[in-house]
Design a protein around this motif. Structure first.
Motif, mmCIF file in Angstrom:
data_model
loop_
_atom_site.group_PDB
_atom_site.id
_atom_site.type_symbol
_atom_site.label_atom_id
_atom_site.label_comp_id
_atom_site.label_asym_id
_atom_site.label_seq_id
_atom_site.Cartn_x
_atom_site.Cartn_y
_atom_site.Cartn_z
ATOM 1 N N PHE A 151 0.820 -1.209 0.000
ATOM 2 C CA PHE A 151 0.000 0.000 0.000
ATOM 3 C C PHE A 151 0.856 1.262 0.000
ATOM 4 O O PHE A 151 0.548 2.242 -0.693
ATOM 5 C CB PHE A 151 -0.935 0.008 1.218
ATOM 6 N N ILE A 152 1.919 1.234 0.784
ATOM 7 C CA ILE A 152 2.829 2.389 0.810
ATOM 8 C C ILE A 152 3.457 2.603 -0.560
ATOM 9 O O ILE A 152 3.544 3.727 -1.069
ATOM 10 C CB ILE A 152 3.914 2.186 1.894
ATOM 11 N N GLY A 153 3.894 1.505 -1.187
ATOM 12 C CA GLY A 153 4.510 1.593 -2.512
ATOM 13 C C GLY A 153 3.548 2.124 -3.563
ATOM 14 O O GLY A 153 3.906 2.988 -4.381
ATOM 15 N N ILE A 154 2.285 1.628 -3.522
ATOM 16 C CA ILE A 154 1.273 2.100 -4.486
ATOM 17 C C ILE A 154 1.015 3.592 -4.290
ATOM 18 O O ILE A 154 0.923 4.366 -5.257
ATOM 19 C CB ILE A 154 -0.030 1.291 -4.321
ATOM 20 N N PHE A 155 0.899 4.019 -3.017
ATOM 21 C CA PHE A 155 0.667 5.432 -2.725
ATOM 22 C C PHE A 155 1.792 6.296 -3.284
ATOM 23 O O PHE A 155 1.544 7.331 -3.929
ATOM 24 C CB PHE A 155 0.541 5.634 -1.212
ATOM 25 N N LEU A 156 3.032 5.898 -3.047
ATOM 26 C CA LEU A 156 4.178 6.691 -3.509
ATOM 27 C C LEU A 156 4.235 6.738 -5.033
ATOM 28 O O LEU A 156 4.513 7.800 -5.619
ATOM 29 C CB LEU A 156 5.469 6.120 -2.934
ATOM 30 N N ILE A 204 2.219 20.502 -0.055
ATOM 31 C CA ILE A 204 1.419 20.549 1.182
ATOM 32 C C ILE A 204 0.442 19.382 1.221
ATOM 33 O O ILE A 204 0.315 18.675 2.222
ATOM 34 C CB ILE A 204 0.660 21.891 1.264
ATOM 35 N N LYS A 205 -0.253 19.193 0.084
ATOM 36 C CA LYS A 205 -1.198 18.079 -0.009
ATOM 37 C C LYS A 205 -0.494 16.738 0.168
ATOM 38 O O LYS A 205 -1.006 15.816 0.814
ATOM 39 C CB LYS A 205 -1.902 18.107 -1.372
ATOM 40 N N ALA A 256 0.233 11.882 3.006
ATOM 41 C CA ALA A 256 1.207 10.883 3.459
ATOM 42 C C ALA A 256 1.073 10.639 4.953
ATOM 43 O O ALA A 256 1.165 9.496 5.433
ATOM 44 C CB ALA A 256 2.618 11.335 3.121
ATOM 45 N N ILE A 257 0.816 11.723 5.714
ATOM 46 C CA ILE A 257 0.693 11.575 7.167
ATOM 47 C C ILE A 257 -0.558 10.784 7.524
ATOM 48 O O ILE A 257 -0.520 9.852 8.337
ATOM 49 C CB ILE A 257 0.681 12.960 7.858
ATOM 50 N N TYR A 258 -1.723 11.124 6.914
ATOM 51 C CA TYR A 258 -2.922 10.375 7.335
ATOM 52 C C TYR A 258 -2.951 8.946 6.792
ATOM 53 O O TYR A 258 -3.560 8.066 7.375
ATOM 54 C CB TYR A 258 -4.217 11.137 7.075
ATOM 55 N N ASP A 296 -7.644 18.000 4.456
ATOM 56 C CA ASP A 296 -7.263 17.802 3.055
ATOM 57 C C ASP A 296 -8.392 18.222 2.114
ATOM 58 O O ASP A 296 -8.162 18.783 1.046
ATOM 59 C CB ASP A 296 -6.900 16.327 2.839
ATOM 60 N N VAL A 297 -9.627 17.932 2.526
ATOM 61 C CA VAL A 297 -10.778 18.306 1.700
ATOM 62 C C VAL A 297 -10.957 19.824 1.673
ATOM 63 O O VAL A 297 -11.280 20.417 0.627
ATOM 64 C CB VAL A 297 -12.063 17.624 2.228
#
Length: 323
Positions: free
Chosen positions: A14-19, A45-46, A51-53, A313-314
Motif C-alpha cells: 500500500f505504501i509503494g502504491i501510494f508513492l 502541502i497536499k 502521506a501523514i494520514y 485535506d478536503v
C-alpha cells in the motif's frame, strides 16, 4: 509501545502504491504548471497531509497498544464424566461387533456434539478408577476411549457402587471450595445393567443432594448374546454358553430416580447422538474464572487523527494557476 500486528508485505504494498501514484500525479502537475509558467510547489502541502494520514491509518491497522488492563474471563459449561462398564458382559455380540466396541465407535464419532464442556472417563468393573481426568481436549479423549477394553480389570464384576462413590468424591470432595457447587455436574452411565447388586442408598442420596444429573445409555438387547473370550465364547461350569441380556427396566428405573433420561444402543436403535445433544442442552453453569492482563489497543487515537487530516485535506485547496 507494542504492536498487535507486525508490519507485513501488505502494508509495504500500500505504501509503494501510494508513492508511485502520487509521484505520477506530482510529475503530471509539475509539467502542466511548467507549460503554464507557474509553480506546483503548493502541491507538496497536499502530499505531506495525505502521506501523514495514510501512515496514521496503517499504524492504526497494526494495533498500537500501551498500558495494560486486568480483565476477568469466565468459562461456562458442564463437567461431564462418561462412566463405562468394563465387565466381561460388555464383550457380548448381540450388538456388532461387540457392545463395547460399538459404543466406543459411536461416541468418538459424535463427541464433537459436546461443545464447551470438560469431559472425563471413569471405568468400573469389580472396582472403579478415573481413566481420564476432566479435559477440554477432544482428540485426547477420543484416543483414550478407543483404548478402552475389558482387560483393564483383572477381576470381573459389576460394582456400580464403587463408581458412584468415586464420582461423589470427584464432584464433592472439594466441597470446602464454594466454586464446586456452582458447576453443572453430569454422569453418563454406559452399561448393560446386568448384575449391579444392591446399590448404596446413602451414596445415591448424596449424589442427588449434590444435584448431579444422571443419563443412562443401555447397551445390548433384551434377547441377549454370547460373550466373546478370545476366539471362543464364555461358558459356565457345566459347559453351557453364557448368555447376557440388557436389563433395560432396571436402568430406566435408575435414571428416573435421578430425574434423568434413559437411552439405548442396539443394532436397530442408536440413541448416542440424541444422548449427547441432551447432555449439551442441559443448563450450563460457571466452570472457571481467570484474571488476565491485556494490553490496551489505542488504534482509535491514530484513526481519529487521520480523519481530522482527511477533513483538512478536503478543505485545503491548492492552485497552480493564478487569475
Amino acid at each position: 509501545m507494542n504492536w498487535i500486528k507486525p508490519l507485513t508485505i501488505v502494508e509495504f504494498v500500500f505504501i509503494g502504491i501510494f508513492l508511485l501514484v502520487y509521484a505520477a500525479y506530482f510529475i503530471r502537475l509539475y509539467l502542466v504548471a511548467r507549460r503554464l509558467g507557474t509553480t506546483a510547489r503548493s502541491v507538496i502541502i497536499k502530499f505531506f497531509i495525505r502521506a501523514i494520514y495514510l501512515g496514521l491509518c496503517i499504524l492504526g491497522l497494526l494495533g498500537p497498544s500501551f498500558g495494560v488492563n486486568e480483565i476477568e474471563a469466565q468459562a461456562t459449561g458442564k463437567d461431564i464424566f462418561f462412566v463405562f462398564d468394563l465387565s466381561k458382559s460388555m464383550n457380548a455380540i448381540d450388538i456388532e461387533p461387540t457392545r463395547l466396541e460399538r459404543v466406543k465407535f459411536e461416541l468418538t464419532k459424535n463427541l464433537s456434539l459436546l461443545k464447551s464442556n470438560r469431559v472425563g472417563l471413569i471405568v468400573f468393573s469389580s472396582e472403579a478408577y478415573v481413566h481420564t481426568p476432566l479435559t477440554f481436549d477432544r482428540d485426547a479423549l477420543r484416543l483414550f476411549i478407543q483404548k478402552l477394553n475389558t482387560e483393564l480389570f483383572v477381576e470381573n464384576g459389576t460394582n456400580l457402587n464403587s463408581a458412584f462413590e468415586l464420582i461423589l468424591h470427584k464432584y464433592s470432595g472439594n466441597s470446602q471450595n464454594a466454586n464446586t457447587n456452582r458447576k453443572a455436574k453430569v454422569i453418563v452411565l454406559i452399561t448393560d445393567g446386568e448384575d449391579f447388586g444392591d446399590l448404596d442408598q446413602k451414596v445415591i442420596g448424596e449424589l442427588k443432594r449434590n444435584k448431579i444429573n444422571l443419563l443412562v445409555l443401555g447397551v445390548g438387547t433384551p434377547q441377549g448374546g454370547a460373550i466373546k473370550e478370545g476366539n471362543e465364547f464364555k461358558k459356565d461350569r457345566d459347559g453351557n454358553q453364557v448368555l447376557t441380556k440388557l436389563n433395560a427396566d432396571y436402568l430406566k428405573k435408575l435414571s428416573k430416580s435421578f430425574g434423568g433420561k434413559y437411552f439405548q444402543l442396539t443394532n436397530q436403535l442408536n440413541d448416542v447422538s440424541t444422548l449427547l445433544k441432551e447432555v449439551d442442552n442441559l443448563e450450563s453453569n460457571w466452570i472457571d474464572t481467570r484474571k488476565m492482563t491485556v494490553a490496551n489497543n489505542k488504534y482509535y487515537y491514530f484513526v481519529i487523527l487521520a480523519l481530522i487530516l482527511m477533513f483538512v485535506d478536503v478543505l485545503v485547496t491548492v492552485r497552480t494557476i493564478k487569475i
